[in-house]
Write a protein that holds these residues in place. Structure first.
Motif, mmCIF file in Angstrom:
data_model
loop_
_atom_site.group_PDB
_atom_site.id
_atom_site.type_symbol
_atom_site.label_atom_id
_atom_site.label_comp_id
_atom_site.label_asym_id
_atom_site.label_seq_id
_atom_site.Cartn_x
_atom_site.Cartn_y
_atom_site.Cartn_z
ATOM 1 N N GLU A 59 -11.618 -3.401 -3.415
ATOM 2 C CA GLU A 59 -11.078 -2.101 -3.807
ATOM 3 C C GLU A 59 -9.584 -2.002 -3.490
ATOM 4 O OE1 GLU A 59 -13.648 0.937 -2.116
ATOM 5 O OE2 GLU A 59 -15.398 -0.286 -2.653
ATOM 6 N N ARG A 60 -9.193 -2.501 -2.318
ATOM 7 C CA ARG A 60 -7.768 -2.457 -1.957
ATOM 8 C C ARG A 60 -6.936 -3.303 -2.902
ATOM 9 N NH1 ARG A 60 -4.941 -5.958 0.772
ATOM 10 N NH2 ARG A 60 -6.735 -6.987 1.745
ATOM 11 N N VAL A 61 -7.436 -4.495 -3.222
ATOM 12 C CA VAL A 61 -6.703 -5.373 -4.135
ATOM 13 C C VAL A 61 -6.601 -4.742 -5.517
ATOM 14 C CG1 VAL A 61 -6.794 -7.587 -5.348
ATOM 15 C CG2 VAL A 61 -7.234 -7.499 -2.892
ATOM 16 N N CYS A 62 -7.700 -4.182 -5.992
ATOM 17 C CA CYS A 62 -7.704 -3.578 -7.330
ATOM 18 C C CYS A 62 -6.716 -2.424 -7.443
ATOM 19 C CB CYS A 62 -9.104 -3.090 -7.684
ATOM 20 S SG CYS A 62 -10.274 -4.406 -8.074
ATOM 21 N N GLU A 63 -6.473 -1.729 -6.349
ATOM 22 C CA GLU A 63 -5.525 -0.617 -6.364
ATOM 23 C C GLU A 63 -4.076 -1.079 -6.338
ATOM 24 O OE1 GLU A 63 -6.663 1.663 -2.995
ATOM 25 O OE2 GLU A 63 -8.414 2.576 -3.973
ATOM 26 N N SER A 64 -3.857 -2.393 -6.133
ATOM 27 C CA SER A 64 -2.486 -2.877 -5.940
ATOM 28 C C SER A 64 -2.006 -3.845 -7.009
ATOM 29 C CB SER A 64 -2.379 -3.573 -4.574
ATOM 30 O OG SER A 64 -3.069 -4.808 -4.575
ATOM 31 N N THR A 65 -2.886 -4.322 -7.890
ATOM 32 C CA THR A 65 -2.514 -5.400 -8.803
ATOM 33 C C THR A 65 -1.791 -4.905 -10.053
ATOM 34 O OG1 THR A 65 -4.704 -5.306 -9.817
ATOM 35 C CG2 THR A 65 -4.358 -6.963 -8.095
ATOM 36 N N PRO A 103 -12.616 -2.492 -9.967
ATOM 37 C CA PRO A 103 -13.855 -2.972 -9.332
ATOM 38 C C PRO A 103 -15.068 -2.757 -10.222
ATOM 39 C CG PRO A 103 -12.577 -1.576 -7.822
ATOM 40 C CD PRO A 103 -11.969 -1.423 -9.178
ATOM 41 N N ILE A 104 -15.855 -3.800 -10.415
ATOM 42 C CA ILE A 104 -17.052 -3.670 -11.243
ATOM 43 C C ILE A 104 -18.018 -2.651 -10.637
ATOM 44 C CG2 ILE A 104 -19.091 -4.858 -12.129
ATOM 45 C CD1 ILE A 104 -17.426 -7.386 -12.335
ATOM 46 N N HIS A 105 -18.170 -2.694 -9.307
ATOM 47 C CA HIS A 105 -19.177 -1.826 -8.687
ATOM 48 C C HIS A 105 -18.821 -0.347 -8.769
ATOM 49 C CE1 HIS A 105 -16.239 -2.413 -5.450
ATOM 50 N NE2 HIS A 105 -16.739 -1.338 -4.857
ATOM 51 N N LEU A 106 -17.553 -0.034 -9.096
ATOM 52 C CA LEU A 106 -17.151 1.360 -9.234
ATOM 53 C C LEU A 106 -17.046 1.796 -10.691
ATOM 54 C CD1 LEU A 106 -14.519 1.734 -6.357
ATOM 55 C CD2 LEU A 106 -16.974 2.237 -6.345
ATOM 56 N N GLN A 107 -17.447 0.925 -11.617
ATOM 57 C CA GLN A 107 -17.566 1.350 -13.004
ATOM 58 C C GLN A 107 -18.695 2.391 -13.105
ATOM 59 O OE1 GLN A 107 -15.639 0.500 -15.496
ATOM 60 N NE2 GLN A 107 -14.465 -1.133 -14.522
ATOM 61 N N PRO A 108 -18.534 3.404 -13.931
ATOM 62 C CA PRO A 108 -19.526 4.492 -13.972
ATOM 63 C C PRO A 108 -20.965 4.018 -14.127
ATOM 64 C CG PRO A 108 -17.599 5.092 -15.250
ATOM 65 C CD PRO A 108 -17.382 3.676 -14.810
ATOM 66 N N PHE A 109 -21.200 3.045 -15.001
ATOM 67 C CA PHE A 109 -22.562 2.574 -15.230
ATOM 68 C C PHE A 109 -23.148 1.945 -13.969
ATOM 69 C CE2 PHE A 109 -25.291 -1.068 -16.435
ATOM 70 C CZ PHE A 109 -26.367 -0.365 -16.946
ATOM 71 N N TYR A 110 -22.339 1.177 -13.238
ATOM 72 C CA TYR A 110 -22.827 0.504 -12.030
ATOM 73 C C TYR A 110 -23.055 1.506 -10.898
ATOM 74 C CZ TYR A 110 -22.550 -4.195 -13.877
ATOM 75 O OH TYR A 110 -22.791 -5.322 -14.610
ATOM 76 N N CYS A 136 2.148 -3.986 -19.106
ATOM 77 C CA CYS A 136 1.518 -4.350 -17.842
ATOM 78 C C CYS A 136 0.097 -3.800 -17.832
ATOM 79 C CB CYS A 136 2.310 -3.813 -16.650
ATOM 80 S SG CYS A 136 2.573 -2.019 -16.702
ATOM 81 N N ARG A 137 -0.716 -4.350 -16.958
ATOM 82 C CA ARG A 137 -2.099 -3.914 -16.826
ATOM 83 C C ARG A 137 -2.547 -4.061 -15.369
ATOM 84 N NH1 ARG A 137 -1.268 -2.796 -21.400
ATOM 85 N NH2 ARG A 137 -2.550 -3.116 -23.268
ATOM 86 N N GLN A 166 0.808 -1.219 0.000
ATOM 87 C CA GLN A 166 0.000 0.000 0.000
ATOM 88 C C GLN A 166 0.840 1.268 0.000
ATOM 89 O OE1 GLN A 166 -2.697 -1.246 3.351
ATOM 90 N NE2 GLN A 166 -4.302 -0.487 1.970
ATOM 91 N N GLU A 167 2.065 1.186 0.537
ATOM 92 C CA GLU A 167 2.891 2.390 0.590
ATOM 93 C C GLU A 167 3.547 2.697 -0.758
ATOM 94 O OE1 GLU A 167 5.608 -1.051 1.851
ATOM 95 O OE2 GLU A 167 3.525 -0.389 2.200
ATOM 96 N N ILE A 168 3.354 1.831 -1.744
ATOM 97 C CA ILE A 168 3.948 2.027 -3.070
ATOM 98 C C ILE A 168 2.868 2.478 -4.045
ATOM 99 C CG2 ILE A 168 5.115 0.875 -4.997
ATOM 100 C CD1 ILE A 168 6.360 -1.018 -2.942
ATOM 101 N N ASP A 169 3.194 3.461 -4.854
ATOM 102 C CA ASP A 169 2.255 3.969 -5.851
ATOM 103 C C ASP A 169 2.231 3.019 -7.042
ATOM 104 O OD1 ASP A 169 0.962 5.362 -7.944
ATOM 105 O OD2 ASP A 169 1.482 7.300 -7.046
ATOM 106 N N ARG A 170 1.187 2.201 -7.114
ATOM 107 C CA ARG A 170 1.084 1.194 -8.169
ATOM 108 C C ARG A 170 1.127 1.813 -9.558
ATOM 109 N NH1 ARG A 170 -3.616 -1.627 -9.985
ATOM 110 N NH2 ARG A 170 -4.586 0.443 -9.966
ATOM 111 N N ASN A 171 0.427 2.916 -9.728
ATOM 112 C CA ASN A 171 0.346 3.528 -11.053
ATOM 113 C C ASN A 171 1.696 4.055 -11.527
ATOM 114 O OD1 ASN A 171 -2.387 2.960 -11.163
ATOM 115 N ND2 ASN A 171 -2.996 4.954 -10.338
#
Length: 370
Positions: A334-340, A312-319, A306-307, A288-293
């Motif tokens: 959400e935490r996992v999605c920010e780190s992968t 998160p599906i639930h945070l897609q604009p349509f959802y 890389c990708r 978490q202390e590393i900026d994934r992007n």
């Protein structure tokens, strides 16, 4: 640029596709039937139905179960969006539960709390080729009289307690996009032991015609979800090599893990004791202390594709607009999605390239630690 993925196509696959091209029979011919029979035999199921995409396959499975407006289907927010969109195609509502922080699959312990009088099915996703906890999911489904559709699009050849992923529920879907373990270009396969589901799916993929119907005689609402002869010929060749293809990917994953295990700032793929992983992608999670992007930007600047897998599906604009989801609703997802970060991964990647990828990643981690 080191590619993120690359299909492994052999000379036999090329020969089989050329054979179809020379035959002049390009759609709904003998190769479709042959591929379906071989796939059903590989899976140990009664039926296999070839369709043009994993999304189409999931849609047909949901429709064959009569999921409709007002019905709820429990699924994961950590997936490719098709696994929940397919529910909405029929007017159903995807109901998300958070994921297990280790396996990254839908957390079976949270399913019962999400069940309501409107719940009709569970749609588990075997994320990255790591099977879900199917014993617990099937026990819950049986207790509450719920159908189960397995999204096994990333999991061909994976096993849970010695049984193939995709053979637990009422039906399942495997996908063959070019980055998958085997490929038909575009395409997928529904597998099921249920005669009724199989009959419906075969008809609906072909504009609602039944196998014994007269030409242009349509017995139900259907779609053009057919898979062509060339794709099936390619699939036949790939399926014949499946143990080889899965083995190559497994060896690449082992090499990555050996080089990255213990590296400060990342966590490699978790493997449960009772599963056989089928390696779809190779994903690491940064601390978490590393900026994934910033790490991803550095990798790309140094010619390493890389990708993020997934968002998160639930945070897609349509959802968010449709259901009112907001940040914090499913915190583990959400935490996992920010780190992968998905690293370059395919069966024919060589040792030198793996070493280069790992070296660039380690450099990036050192630079972007806060």
């Amino acid at each position: 640029m080191i590619p993120l993925a690359q299909p492994d196509i052999g000379e036999e696959e090329i020969r089989l596709v050329n054979e179809v091209l020379r035959s002049g029979w390009l759609s709904m011919g003998p190769k479709v039937i042959e591929f379906e029979k071989l796939f059903a035999k590989y899976m140990g199921t009664k039926h296999a139905i070839a369709i043009n995409s994993g999304t189409s396959g999931l849609h047909l499975c949901i429709k064959s179960l009569n999921i409709s407006k007002g019905d709820e289907v429990i699924t994961s927010p950590f997936s490719f969006i098709a696994s929940s969109n397919c529910i909405m195609f029929e007017g159903g509502t995807p109901v998300f539960v958070d994921i297990d922080p280790d396996t990254l699959n839908l957390d079976a312990k949270q399913i019962e709390d999400a069940i309501t009088e409107n719940t009709k099915a569970i749609l588990p996703v075997h994320v990255f080729g790591h099977p879900c906890e199917m014993d617990a999911i099937m026990d819950i489904a049986e207790e509450h009289d719920l159908a189960v559709v397995e999204d096994a699009c990333e999991a061909i050849g994976a096993e849970y307690k010695g049984k193939k992923a995709g053979t637990f529920g009422n039906a399942s879907v495997f996908a063959f996009y070019p980055n998958k373990q085997i490929t038909t270009g575009e395409g997928a396969m529904i597998v099921t032991d249920d005669d009724h589901i199989a009959k419906l799916c075969k008809s609906m993929r072909n504009q609602g015609r039944s196998e014994d119907a007269e030409w242009l005689n349509h017995i139900m609402l259907g779609y053009n979800y057919r898979l062509d002869e060339m794709s099936c010929a390619l699939g036949i060749g790939q399926l014949d090599r499946i143990d080889e293809l899965l083995g190559k990917r497994s060896r690449v994953a082992e090499k990555y893990t050996k080089k990255l295990n213990g590296v400060d700032g990342i966590v490699t793929q978790y493997l449960s004791q009772d599963v056989k992983m089928s390696w779809f992608v190779y994903v690491v999670q940064v601390s978490q202390e590393i900026d994934r992007n910033e790490v991803m930007k550095y990798l790309r600047e140094h010619d390493v594709s890389c990708r993020p897998y997934f968002t998160p599906i639930h945070l897609q604009p349509f959802y968010k607009e449709t259901f009112g989801y907001k940040e914090g609703d499913f915190p583990i997802c959400e935490r996992v999605c920010e780190s992968t970060i998905a690293l370059p991964f395919y069966g024919n990647i060589d040792e030198q390239t793996i070493e280069e990828v790992c070296s660039v990643l380690k450099d990036a981690l050192e630079i972007y630690k806060n």
